[in-house]
Design an enzyme around this catalytic site. Sequence first.
Site, PDB file in Angstrom:
ATOM      1  N   CYS A 102       0.851  -1.212  -0.008  1.00  0.00           N
ATOM      2  CA  CYS A 102       0.129   0.051  -0.019  1.00  0.00           C
ATOM      3  C   CYS A 102       0.864   1.421   0.003  1.00  0.00           C
ATOM      4  O   CYS A 102       1.389   1.610  -0.922  1.00  0.00           O
ATOM      5  CB  CYS A 102      -0.936  -0.034   1.296  1.00  0.00           C
ATOM      6  N   HIS A 211      -3.192  -5.141   1.654  1.00  0.00           N
ATOM      7  CA  HIS A 211      -2.484  -5.188   3.042  1.00  0.00           C
ATOM      8  C   HIS A 211      -2.616  -7.225   3.345  1.00  0.00           C
ATOM      9  O   HIS A 211      -3.487  -7.409   4.113  1.00  0.00           O
ATOM     10  CB  HIS A 211      -3.057  -4.416   3.958  1.00  0.00           C
ATOM     11  N   GLU A 213      -1.014  -8.333   5.333  1.00  0.00           N
ATOM     12  CA  GLU A 213      -0.581  -8.150   6.941  1.00  0.00           C
ATOM     13  C   GLU A 213      -1.682  -8.324   7.766  1.00  0.00           C
ATOM     14  O   GLU A 213      -1.825  -8.398   9.052  1.00  0.00           O
ATOM     15  CB  GLU A 213       0.663  -7.211   7.489  1.00  0.00           C
TER      16      GLU A 213
HETATM   17  N1  GLN Z   1      -3.418   6.338   1.059  1.00  0.00           N
HETATM   18  C1  GLN Z   1      -2.132   6.063   1.557  1.00  0.00           C
HETATM   19  C2  GLN Z   1      -0.947   6.878   0.890  1.00  0.00           C
HETATM   20  O1  GLN Z   1      -1.139   7.817   0.225  1.00  0.00           O
HETATM   21  C3  GLN Z   1      -2.133   4.520   1.580  1.00  0.00           C
HETATM   22  C4  GLN Z   1      -2.836   3.969   2.429  1.00  0.00           C
HETATM   23  C5  GLN Z   1      -2.596   2.624   3.148  1.00  0.00           C
HETATM   24  O2  GLN Z   1      -1.284   2.367   3.174  1.00  0.00           O
HETATM   25  N2  GLN Z   1      -3.395   1.767   3.680  1.00  0.00           N
HETATM   26  O3  GLN Z   1       0.207   6.624   1.600  1.00  0.00           O
END
Ligand code: GLN
Length: 232
Positions: A102, A211, A213
């Site tokens: 992410c 994710h 995890e």
């Molecule tokens: N929207 C977040 C970002 O721009 C990422 C979201 C996440 O890691 N769950 O960093």
Amino acid sequence: MDALNPRALFPAPAPAGSRPTIGVLALQGDVREHALALQAAGARPVTVRRARDLGDAPGQRLDGIVLPGGESTTMSTLLTGFGMLEPLRALLRAGLPAYGSCAGMILLADRALGLEEGQATVGGIDMTVRRNAFGRQVDSYEEDLDAPALGASASRPLHAVFIRAPWVESVGADVEVLATTRAGRAGEGQGGAGGRIVAVRQGPLLATSFHPEVGGESRVHDVFVAMVTHRA
Ligand code: GLN
């Protein structure tokens, strides 16, 4: 995540001794969840908070590193402020395996759309990601992905949790696409969220929009630990 009983979610760790040391960037984000998943996958997780924790070369302090989910703007600011951005870039150029989920995927992207003013990425994967691509709404959804390269099978698809996630707009020739969302999925993102690239690998670098995890999915960490120990 069952914080009181993580073993209920992850299988028993491999015997000590042969475990690779994998850092988890611990400036912000879901550090503990990654540490538990890495441990379950047979690695020795250590937290990385300052430049000295990185070591000067792959294998010196770390055999691999995880860039967790969280907020990429905050992580970029802290990486720059703590003088860690260039050392991390140098380590990745020298071949340190890295996995970003992410926000971590955004950090590993050579190019990113929708960054905040002045936000830098670490880079390493020849791809363009779009930050917050799935739309802001309640900002999270889950999908079972068909991703054989990440250990998924027809009977056991990969359970993916997306939270304000990026997707990958385009990849270079050396990047392997490991998973896409189901074709035709509607969704709130620009142009629909179906058929979007959400997991990639380029050599020792792995990234997912989702994710694993969160919610006890340990197969992506198994793949990463195998990459670190040169078994994949
Ligand atoms: N929207 C977040 C970002 O721009 C990422 C979201 C996440 O890691 N769950 O960093």
